[in-house]
Design an enzyme around this catalytic site. Sequence first.
Site, short mmCIF file in Angstrom:
data_model
loop_
_atom_site.label_atom_id
_atom_site.label_comp_id
_atom_site.label_asym_id
_atom_site.label_seq_id
_atom_site.Cartn_x
_atom_site.Cartn_y
_atom_site.Cartn_z
N GLU A 287 -3.63 3.60 1.24
CA GLU A 287 -4.45 3.65 2.45
C GLU A 287 -5.60 4.65 2.26
O GLU A 287 -5.37 5.80 1.88
CB GLU A 287 -3.61 4.10 3.66
CG GLU A 287 -4.43 4.16 4.93
CD GLU A 287 -3.69 4.82 6.08
OE1 GLU A 287 -3.76 4.32 7.19
OE2 GLU A 287 -3.05 5.86 5.84
N CYS B 83 1.01 2.00 13.85
CA CYS B 83 1.26 2.13 15.30
C CYS B 83 0.08 1.45 16.00
O CYS B 83 -0.94 2.10 16.26
CB CYS B 83 1.32 3.58 15.72
SG CYS B 83 2.25 4.61 14.58
N ARG C 212 8.79 0.76 -2.33
CA ARG C 212 9.60 1.65 -3.17
C ARG C 212 10.20 0.97 -4.40
O ARG C 212 10.20 1.56 -5.49
CB ARG C 212 10.69 2.32 -2.33
CG ARG C 212 10.13 3.39 -1.40
CD ARG C 212 11.11 3.75 -0.32
NE ARG C 212 11.38 2.58 0.52
CZ ARG C 212 12.43 2.45 1.31
NH1 ARG C 212 13.31 3.42 1.38
NH2 ARG C 212 12.59 1.36 2.05
N PRO D 50 0.85 -1.20 0.00
CA PRO D 50 0.00 0.00 0.00
C PRO D 50 0.88 1.25 0.00
O PRO D 50 1.84 1.33 0.76
CB PRO D 50 -0.78 -0.12 1.32
CG PRO D 50 0.04 -1.02 2.18
CD PRO D 50 0.76 -1.94 1.26
N MET D 51 0.56 2.18 -0.89
CA MET D 51 1.31 3.44 -0.94
C MET D 51 0.37 4.59 -1.27
O MET D 51 -0.23 4.60 -2.34
CB MET D 51 2.41 3.37 -2.00
CG MET D 51 3.64 2.60 -1.59
SD MET D 51 4.91 2.64 -2.87
CE MET D 51 4.36 1.31 -3.93
N ASN E 196 8.21 -7.16 4.55
CA ASN E 196 8.25 -5.86 3.87
C ASN E 196 9.35 -5.00 4.46
O ASN E 196 9.69 -5.11 5.64
CB ASN E 196 6.87 -5.17 4.02
CG ASN E 196 6.87 -3.73 3.55
OD1 ASN E 196 6.67 -2.81 4.34
ND2 ASN E 196 7.11 -3.52 2.28
N GLY E 197 9.90 -4.13 3.62
CA GLY E 197 10.92 -3.19 4.09
C GLY E 197 12.27 -3.37 3.42
O GLY E 197 13.25 -2.76 3.83
C1 FNR Z 1 4.25 4.11 1.97
N1 FNR Z 1 3.93 3.21 3.01
C2 FNR Z 1 2.60 2.99 3.33
N2 FNR Z 1 2.23 1.99 4.20
C3 FNR Z 1 0.93 1.70 4.43
O1 FNR Z 1 0.63 0.78 5.19
N3 FNR Z 1 -0.05 2.44 3.83
C4 FNR Z 1 0.22 3.45 2.97
O2 FNR Z 1 -0.70 4.07 2.40
C5 FNR Z 1 1.59 3.78 2.73
N4 FNR Z 1 1.95 4.84 1.91
C6 FNR Z 1 3.23 4.93 1.43
C7 FNR Z 1 3.54 5.81 0.40
C8 FNR Z 1 4.81 5.86 -0.15
C9 FNR Z 1 5.10 6.77 -1.30
C10 FNR Z 1 5.82 5.02 0.38
C11 FNR Z 1 7.23 5.03 -0.19
C12 FNR Z 1 5.55 4.18 1.44
C13 FNR Z 1 4.94 2.28 3.55
C14 FNR Z 1 5.17 1.11 2.60
O3 FNR Z 1 4.00 0.33 2.39
C15 FNR Z 1 6.27 0.16 3.12
O4 FNR Z 1 5.89 -0.35 4.37
C16 FNR Z 1 7.62 0.86 3.28
O5 FNR Z 1 7.90 1.72 2.19
C17 FNR Z 1 8.75 -0.17 3.38
O6 FNR Z 1 8.79 -1.00 2.23
P1 FNR Z 1 9.87 -0.84 1.07
O7 FNR Z 1 9.72 0.54 0.49
O8 FNR Z 1 11.22 -0.99 1.72
O9 FNR Z 1 9.58 -1.93 0.08
#
Ligand code: FNR
Length: 323
Positions: A42, A115, A226, A17-18, A197-198
């Site tokens: 989200e 959180c 990302r 999710p992003m 993830n991460g």
């Molecule tokens: C996120 N992340 C995130 N997490 C989530 O639970 N809901 C969300 O809407 C978002 N939005 C979001 C936007 C953008 C632009 C980024 C880069 C990240 C966090 C994401 O889902 C993930 O947990 C972290 O980015 C770590 O994973 P990666 O980037 O290391 O693969």
Amino acid sequence: MMAVGRLTFSNITALAPMVRVGTLPMRLLALDYGADVVYCEELIDIKMAQCQRVLNEVLETVDFVAPDDRVMFRTCERERDRVVFQMGTADPDRALTVAQLVEKDVAAIDVNMGCPKEYSTKILKKLVTGVSIPVTCKIRILPTMEETVNLVQKIEKTGVAAIAVHGRFKEERPRHPVHCDYIQAVAQAVSIPVIANGGSSDLVKTNADIDEFRKLTGASSVMLARAAMWNASIFSKQELLPVEKVMEEYLKYAIRYDNNAFNTKYCLCQMLRDKVESPLGKQVQAAQTNAEISEAYGLQEFYQHTQEQQQAKRDSLQTSSQP
Ligand code: FNR
């Protein structure tokens, strides 16, 4: 509901999710390249609860439209069995209202527990009993392994189908290394699938790295944010495609699904990364409409053709609705 199997979360790769990134064009792109599951950005329960479900016959989508006519969530048949609706919520009743509003159109419901609070497991329990599709959640790790393991064991008892674990502490930045040992501890502590993830900043650069990350964490599945945002072809077993090609395919979906132009621009700028100040990057930044963005990529004809097709569809729908 169609009589298809429930979405399972073991041994899958997922688009994370992003916010702003995970709209329909990016999700379809990730599916094309080989992602098994795609999470939407989200969406906040308060806003979603005010939305109307509208069938968009021109685009062949289902739209959830806010009172100010903004499309908060757009989805289509192609992703029906693959899309996970991620919700931001602090209220069990409202969460259920929203989950029931979208459950016919999505494959699963996810709760963002970045959180985790006391009420979080209440929300999960309520959703698990209140909807007929799988419910999952996504967490960050807690300060100690013991606390993290306690939390996921509590979560597992709610009946969720899977847990996605972003292996960073609440206060850690995306550039910090991911704590694979914590994800591993979680994977060992529960029997439902864990989605690691991460890994994007250091561990996962190519498709082959996805499997390495899976092994390193002992998790069943992997979720990418990302790395997928920068180049969604990372989901493909073939070689990584040049980002120019990926941007073009993305833009075609954005045009086809009438994506909000500012959203399209935002995603393309993320893909451009350090090329955002290049001549192409500047043209994208200056564009105000999907038509102008199309010009920057030499896709005017595709844009024009798509517009004409949609107009023809509109006309024929109008004719057929007349008595
Ligand atoms: C996120 N992340 C995130 N997490 C989530 O639970 N809901 C969300 O809407 C978002 N939005 C979001 C936007 C953008 C632009 C980024 C880069 C990240 C966090 C994401 O889902 C993930 O947990 C972290 O980015 C770590 O994973 P990666 O980037 O290391 O693969």
